[in-house]
Design a protein around this motif. Sequence first.
Motif, PDB file in Angstrom:
ATOM      1  N   LEU A 267       0.833  -1.196   0.000  1.00  0.00           N
ATOM      2  CA  LEU A 267       0.000   0.000   0.000  1.00  0.00           C
ATOM      3  C   LEU A 267       0.877   1.259   0.000  1.00  0.00           C
ATOM      4  O   LEU A 267       0.658   2.188  -0.789  1.00  0.00           O
ATOM      5  N   ALA A 268       1.883   1.285   0.858  1.00  0.00           N
ATOM      6  CA  ALA A 268       2.797   2.427   0.923  1.00  0.00           C
ATOM      7  C   ALA A 268       3.548   2.589  -0.389  1.00  0.00           C
ATOM      8  O   ALA A 268       3.782   3.710  -0.862  1.00  0.00           O
ATOM      9  N   PHE A 269       3.925   1.467  -0.988  1.00  0.00           N
ATOM     10  CA  PHE A 269       4.647   1.503  -2.267  1.00  0.00           C
ATOM     11  C   PHE A 269       3.786   2.138  -3.354  1.00  0.00           C
ATOM     12  O   PHE A 269       4.251   2.987  -4.126  1.00  0.00           O
ATOM     13  N   ARG A 270       2.510   1.749  -3.430  1.00  0.00           N
ATOM     14  CA  ARG A 270       1.629   2.283  -4.467  1.00  0.00           C
ATOM     15  C   ARG A 270       1.350   3.774  -4.248  1.00  0.00           C
ATOM     16  O   ARG A 270       1.284   4.549  -5.220  1.00  0.00           O
ATOM     17  N   LEU A 271       1.196   4.192  -3.017  1.00  0.00           N
ATOM     18  CA  LEU A 271       0.964   5.614  -2.745  1.00  0.00           C
ATOM     19  C   LEU A 271       2.190   6.444  -3.124  1.00  0.00           C
ATOM     20  O   LEU A 271       2.060   7.544  -3.678  1.00  0.00           O
ATOM     21  N   ARG A 272       3.352   5.919  -2.840  1.00  0.00           N
ATOM     22  CA  ARG A 272       4.565   6.627  -3.253  1.00  0.00           C
ATOM     23  C   ARG A 272       4.677   6.661  -4.774  1.00  0.00           C
ATOM     24  O   ARG A 272       5.053   7.684  -5.370  1.00  0.00           O
ATOM     25  N   GLN A 273       4.342   5.553  -5.416  1.00  0.00           N
ATOM     26  CA  GLN A 273       4.481   5.435  -6.864  1.00  0.00           C
ATOM     27  C   GLN A 273       3.585   6.416  -7.618  1.00  0.00           C
ATOM     28  O   GLN A 273       4.005   7.009  -8.619  1.00  0.00           O
ATOM     29  N   TYR A 275       1.515   9.025  -6.032  1.00  0.00           N
ATOM     30  CA  TYR A 275       1.284  10.335  -5.418  1.00  0.00           C
ATOM     31  C   TYR A 275       2.567  10.979  -4.892  1.00  0.00           C
ATOM     32  O   TYR A 275       2.521  12.105  -4.384  1.00  0.00           O
ATOM     33  N   ASP A 276       3.688  10.272  -5.006  1.00  0.00           N
ATOM     34  CA  ASP A 276       4.979  10.802  -4.573  1.00  0.00           C
ATOM     35  C   ASP A 276       4.939  11.220  -3.105  1.00  0.00           C
ATOM     36  O   ASP A 276       5.362  12.322  -2.731  1.00  0.00           O
ATOM     37  N   VAL A 277       4.432  10.335  -2.259  1.00  0.00           N
ATOM     38  CA  VAL A 277       4.367  10.589  -0.819  1.00  0.00           C
ATOM     39  C   VAL A 277       4.984   9.408  -0.072  1.00  0.00           C
ATOM     40  O   VAL A 277       5.057   8.297  -0.592  1.00  0.00           O
ATOM     41  N   GLU A 278       5.407   9.650   1.146  1.00  0.00           N
ATOM     42  CA  GLU A 278       5.905   8.593   2.016  1.00  0.00           C
ATOM     43  C   GLU A 278       4.841   8.253   3.046  1.00  0.00           C
ATOM     44  O   GLU A 278       4.031   9.102   3.421  1.00  0.00           O
ATOM     45  N   TYR A 315      -5.435   9.561  10.589  1.00  0.00           N
ATOM     46  CA  TYR A 315      -4.342   9.862   9.668  1.00  0.00           C
ATOM     47  C   TYR A 315      -4.114  11.372   9.609  1.00  0.00           C
ATOM     48  O   TYR A 315      -4.961  12.169   9.998  1.00  0.00           O
ATOM     49  N   LYS A 316      -2.965  11.744   9.106  1.00  0.00           N
ATOM     50  CA  LYS A 316      -2.703  13.137   8.761  1.00  0.00           C
ATOM     51  C   LYS A 316      -1.729  13.182   7.599  1.00  0.00           C
ATOM     52  O   LYS A 316      -0.883  12.289   7.446  1.00  0.00           O
ATOM     53  N   ILE A 317      -1.871  14.198   6.778  1.00  0.00           N
ATOM     54  CA  ILE A 317      -1.006  14.390   5.617  1.00  0.00           C
ATOM     55  C   ILE A 317      -0.262  15.710   5.792  1.00  0.00           C
ATOM     56  O   ILE A 317      -0.885  16.764   5.933  1.00  0.00           O
ATOM     57  N   GLU A 318       1.045  15.634   5.798  1.00  0.00           N
ATOM     58  CA  GLU A 318       1.843  16.843   6.031  1.00  0.00           C
ATOM     59  C   GLU A 318       3.210  16.681   5.368  1.00  0.00           C
ATOM     60  O   GLU A 318       3.877  15.656   5.543  1.00  0.00           O
ATOM     61  N   ASN A 319       3.613  17.678   4.580  1.00  0.00           N
ATOM     62  CA  ASN A 319       4.934  17.680   3.931  1.00  0.00           C
ATOM     63  C   ASN A 319       5.188  16.394   3.135  1.00  0.00           C
ATOM     64  O   ASN A 319       6.219  15.749   3.279  1.00  0.00           O
ATOM     65  N   ASN A 320       4.216  16.024   2.296  1.00  0.00           N
ATOM     66  CA  ASN A 320       4.332  14.830   1.451  1.00  0.00           C
ATOM     67  C   ASN A 320       4.550  13.544   2.249  1.00  0.00           C
ATOM     68  O   ASN A 320       5.151  12.589   1.763  1.00  0.00           O
ATOM     69  N   THR A 321       4.040  13.530   3.463  1.00  0.00           N
ATOM     70  CA  THR A 321       4.110  12.340   4.316  1.00  0.00           C
ATOM     71  C   THR A 321       2.717  12.042   4.869  1.00  0.00           C
ATOM     72  O   THR A 321       2.018  12.945   5.335  1.00  0.00           O
ATOM     73  N   ILE A 322       2.347  10.756   4.819  1.00  0.00           N
ATOM     74  CA  ILE A 322       1.064  10.314   5.385  1.00  0.00           C
ATOM     75  C   ILE A 322       1.375   9.522   6.644  1.00  0.00           C
ATOM     76  O   ILE A 322       2.192   8.595   6.614  1.00  0.00           O
ATOM     77  N   GLU A 323       0.720   9.874   7.720  1.00  0.00           N
ATOM     78  CA  GLU A 323       0.885   9.119   8.979  1.00  0.00           C
ATOM     79  C   GLU A 323      -0.436   8.472   9.346  1.00  0.00           C
ATOM     80  O   GLU A 323      -1.492   9.118   9.372  1.00  0.00           O
ATOM     81  N   PHE A 324      -0.378   7.171   9.622  1.00  0.00           N
ATOM     82  CA  PHE A 324      -1.527   6.451  10.154  1.00  0.00           C
ATOM     83  C   PHE A 324      -1.246   6.178  11.629  1.00  0.00           C
ATOM     84  O   PHE A 324      -0.192   5.644  11.988  1.00  0.00           O
TER      85      PHE A 324
END
Length: 325
Positions: A267-273, A275-278, A315-324
């Motif tokens: 899941l993390a791999f696809r989001l990075r691929q 949406y360019d996010v970590e 979750y939160k999205i901040e500085n191209n990073t997603i935290e669960f």
Amino acid sequence: MNKLKKIFSDYVRGKSTGYEKEIIDLWFKEKGKSSIDPVSDDEANRFSLQAWEEFLLYMKKAEGRRLWNLRISYGLTAAAAVGLLLVFLNFPIKRPATNGYPQEQNITAEAAVVRQFVTGGNMKKIRLPDGSVIHMNKETVISLRKGRFNAYTREVWLEEGEAFFEVSKDFSRPFIVHTTDGLNTRVLGTSFNIKAYSQLKEKVVSVKTGRVQVSSETGGRILLDVNNKAVFHTATQQLTAGITDGAGAADWRNGRIVLEHVSMNELAFRLRQYYDVEVVNHIVPEEMEIYTSFYIDTPLEHVVKNIANIFGTSYKIENNTIEFY
């Protein structure tokens, strides 16, 4: 030209006459050692005379060969014979488009001696000399190796990434896809998807149409029908079979990403691929799997919100990073 293409088709299927086979084999033996650029339609006539003269000189040097009576006994004119040779040399090339997917490229049989295709952050479509088509996902590398894609064999290497293969039927030449860790997918004419990213713990072959044989160097072998899949577990080198949605597995070509029982790692791999996010995961167990899908033009916020609802997390999205969490 249709007649000449038929002669070439008969040769591939072992139906050529002795004279046809002899002339083609001779030309392949001499010219198959090096890469030859394709000729355009405008250059065909001029090139034909040059090729024929070169071929005549070669025949003179071939001791013990019975080719001098070729034009008389078989009735081929010089121009027709050269046209036959050009079947090998004149596969057209379409340069890849510069804007958007798909980028389509035709390759010549001789140019396939050593060639590699890399997509990077784009998608690409390759058309092979036999008519087969390969759709390449992002971050994918396809290789053609010397002497492994010609009139006798069809083999390609998926070095990295994901690709959907639409294979032209040819019962005399199975189409084989190799991956770097020894997974081999063998077909005669069908369509299937292979996911083989090195960042993921599994490689998956999913069948959309036809029948596919998957084998590994460790001895595992599975025969797959439509909507079946083979999963190769990298850590254990084990090969297992399962049920899948063959069309869904390849729907990334249409901008729809199907996550079928995938871990947080994929899941993390696809989001990075896309949406360019970590992704930073504080709460979801790695062994927990998710089944969902999204279109790549869907706003990131909507995708992440849906994933959080499935896992029951915040979750939160901040500085191209997603935290669960």
